[in-house]
Design a protein around this motif. Structure first.
Motif, PDB file in Angstrom:
ATOM      1  N   ALA A  36      16.720  14.900  23.034  1.00 43.00           N
ATOM      2  CA  ALA A  36      15.938  15.866  23.797  1.00 43.00           C
ATOM      3  C   ALA A  36      14.637  16.219  23.086  1.00 43.00           C
ATOM      4  CB  ALA A  36      16.760  17.126  24.046  1.00 43.00           C
ATOM      5  N   SER A  39      12.277  13.221  23.362  1.00 45.84           N
ATOM      6  CA  SER A  39      11.858  12.989  24.747  1.00 45.84           C
ATOM      7  C   SER A  39      10.841  14.017  25.198  1.00 45.84           C
ATOM      8  CB  SER A  39      13.070  13.011  25.683  1.00 45.84           C
ATOM      9  OG  SER A  39      13.993  11.991  25.342  1.00 45.84           O
ATOM     10  N   ALA A 487      19.219  11.017  29.296  1.00 46.41           N
ATOM     11  CA  ALA A 487      17.981  11.666  28.858  1.00 46.41           C
ATOM     12  C   ALA A 487      16.873  10.652  28.626  1.00 46.41           C
ATOM     13  CB  ALA A 487      18.248  12.474  27.589  1.00 46.41           C
ATOM     14  N   TRP A 492      16.764  13.380  33.389  1.00 48.76           N
ATOM     15  CA  TRP A 492      16.619  14.824  33.274  1.00 48.76           C
ATOM     16  C   TRP A 492      15.167  15.288  33.431  1.00 48.76           C
ATOM     17  CZ3 TRP A 492      20.147  16.141  28.444  1.00 48.76           C
ATOM     18  CH2 TRP A 492      21.472  15.764  28.762  1.00 48.76           C
TER      19      TRP A 492
END
Length: 564
Positions: A36, A39, A487, A492
């Motif tokens: 996360a 990203s 992800a 997402w």
């Protein structure tokens, strides 16, 4: 309390004994946090190394100084990497076909001329509606560059205008000084001309007086000479007449004497009749003056010549008066107006595939989280189910039946595949009616990527069941991998939110291809021809997962169950 402590101690010993499960319980959140964080790195702008910068294809159709300044300014933006393209078709291909960029910039011909003339100019942006965040970053960078350039152009135009006006004022003052000097010179020249005119008038008067005196003397001289010439001529003529007159007078005297002799002879011959003869005519006596002239006793007097004229009426030569010099007045010169300020530079966005440039956020979220929960559902349904049956010894009993392992696994995967397809269709239906998501121009085409990701997800569940050392490690191992695939693959958040290296990495995940297919159909409004390749890639991933999972699971079944 002793019993409660014994239960807690037993469970903790069991957990500590399962080292793989304990490892993945700690590793899973670290993997999710890392994925996360990486990203979402571009959410807060590009990093100084340029790894998260967006590639912006630029087509300069204008070739003016202004267009080159726009390109140079964009090249200085940290969030952008400029890629010069030959024409619009190449730029559109970068956005529409290769999908390497979410925005392409076209500087149309005439942009620089319009800006210089104070007219508005437009910069054309070909955009991919799917890559919303990239579009936003690029448009913000373009707006910053536009505002900066317009300000610089305005300051430059004002500076140039001020310099030009100052130069013209200086030049005007020089002209004024030159005209003043010329006026002084002209006045001095007029005064000099007046003086010379007076001198010339006096000189002409003197010359005229001298001419009049000269004419008087010359006239007297000429008259005297004429008198002398006339007297000499008359004298010569008289001299020429004197001798013939003298001869004539002598002959007249002789004739008179001869006539007297003849008359006396005639009277003698007449005798007695002499008295009858009439008296002869009397010869006239020549004038005494003629006699004196013949005997040089007469002189001819030539009258004196008349006096020379006084030339009292000799015309006086008057020079024409000089006109006064003209006054050199400087005409009223109006300073030029300031040049028009540079025109506005507007950004015009055009969807690359004809789709609308604004999208519904649920067009991204519904398919993305549907794929995420599909993977988790396959993880729970396939992986845990297979491991439970292995632990319960069900597969040992299935070996005694005339049904092969491949048939058993295919049946289980097929059932979960059908469940996954139905789950995806149901979630898309809810998204359509509850959130008004777009199903694209061909809604049935969505079945292709749904089938592809459902097959890949089922095969992934088999692979996790074959790799996980125990049932308790399925959730840590499988959920970490499934969440990471979701992800990184863009389930997402938009894929353009990730750095470039992670976008390249995502091509090795079936989730990336699933989202590409859903975005093409739903947000880019493309047809079924756009999803054949992603569907085939997902099927290839499923076959690879299936092959490896079957091989590993077959070897696992050959190992006897501990304690069985």
């Amino acid at each position: 309390m002793r019993g409660l402590g014994a239960v807690v101690a037993k469970d903790l010993r069991l957990l500590l004994r399962d080292r793989a499960g304990l490892l993945f319980l700690g590793l899973a959140p670290i993997v999710v946090i890392t994925v996360a964080g990486l990203s979402l790195s571009t959410l807060y702008g590009a990093d100084p190394t340029g790894q998260t910068a967006y590639t912006l294809p630029v087509v300069d159709e204008d070739g003016s100084e202004e267009s080159r300044e726009i390109t140079a300014k964009l090249a200085g933006e940290r969030e952008l990497q400029i890629q010069l393209m030959a024409d619009r078709a190449a730029a559109q291909s970068e956005v529409r076909d290769h999908k390497r960029s979410g925005t392409a910039l076209v500087i149309p011909a005439g942009t620089g001329e319009a800006l210089r003339e104070g007219r508005s100019a437009e910069l054309l942006l070909y955009t991919d509606p799917v890559k919303y965040l990239e579009r936003m970053h690029v448009q913000l960078a373009l707006a910053h560059v536009r505002d900066s350039l317009v300000g610089e152009w305005g300051e430059r135009a004002r500076g140039d205008a001020k310099a030009r006006i100052a130069s013209m004022r200086t030049e005007l003052e020089g002209v004024r000084a030159s005209l003043g000097s010329a006026q002084s010179t002209l006045d001095e020249a007029w005064q000099e001309a007046q003086r010379r005119r007076a001198d010339a008038s006096d000189r002409i008067e003197r010359e005229a007086e001298r001419a009049r005196d000269s004419l008087r003397v010359r006239a007297a001289s000429e008259l005297g000479a004429a008198r002398e010439r006339a007297a000499a001529s008359v004298s010569r003529q008289l001299d020429a007449l004197r001798e013939p007159i003298a001869r004539w007078l002598a002959a007249l005297g002789e004739t008179r004497e001869a006539f007297g002799s003849w008359l006396r002879e005639l009277e003698r011959l007449a005798g007695s009749r002499a008295d009858r003869i009439p008296p002869p005519p009397v010869f006239p006596e020549p004038p005494p003056e003629l006699a004196r002239f013949a005997s040089d006793g007469l002189s001819l007097e030539v009258p004196p010549p008349p006096a020379a004229p006084e030339f009292a009426s000799f015309p006086k030569i008057e020079l024409p008066p000089l006109s006064p010099p003209p006054a050199l007045d400087l005409p009223a010169l109006a300073l030029p107006d300031l040049p028009p300020p540079p025109g506005a530079l507007r950004l015009v966005e055009q969807g690359i595939s004809g789709a609308r440039t604004t999208v519904n956020s649920f067009d991204q979220n519904v398919p993305g989280f549907s794929v995420t929960f599909l993977l988790l559902g396959m993880l729970l349904g396939v992986s845990l189910g297979l491991l439970d049956e292995h632990d319960w010894g069900t597969f040992d009993r299935l070996r005694s039946l005339p049904i092969g392992l491949a048939c058993v696994l295919t049946g289980k995967l097929l059932s979960r595949f059908c469940v996954g397809v139905v789950q995806m269709i149901a979630l898309f239906a809810v998204g359509r009616f509850a959130f008004a998501i777009s199903l694209g121009p061909q809604p049935l085409a969505l079945l292709l990527p749904i089938a592809g990701i459902a097959f890949a997800g089922a095969a992934f569940g088999l692979l996790v069941a074959a790799v996980a050392p125990s049932r308790d490690s399925v959730l840590p191992v499988g959920s970490a991998v499934a969440i990471a695939m979701a992800a990184i693959g863009g389930c997402w958040w938009p894929i353009d939110l990730e750095p470039r290296w992670m976008r390249q990495l995502s091509l090795g995940l079936p989730t990336r291809w699933a989202m590409e297919a859903f975005n093409d159909l739903m947000m880019r409004q493309r047809t079924v021809s756009a999803v054949w390749q992603p569907t085939l890639v997902m099927l290839a991933f499923g076959l690879a997962f299936l092959g490896v999972g079957v091989a590993l699971f077959r070897r696992r079944l050959s190992t006897p169950v501990e304690g069985g």
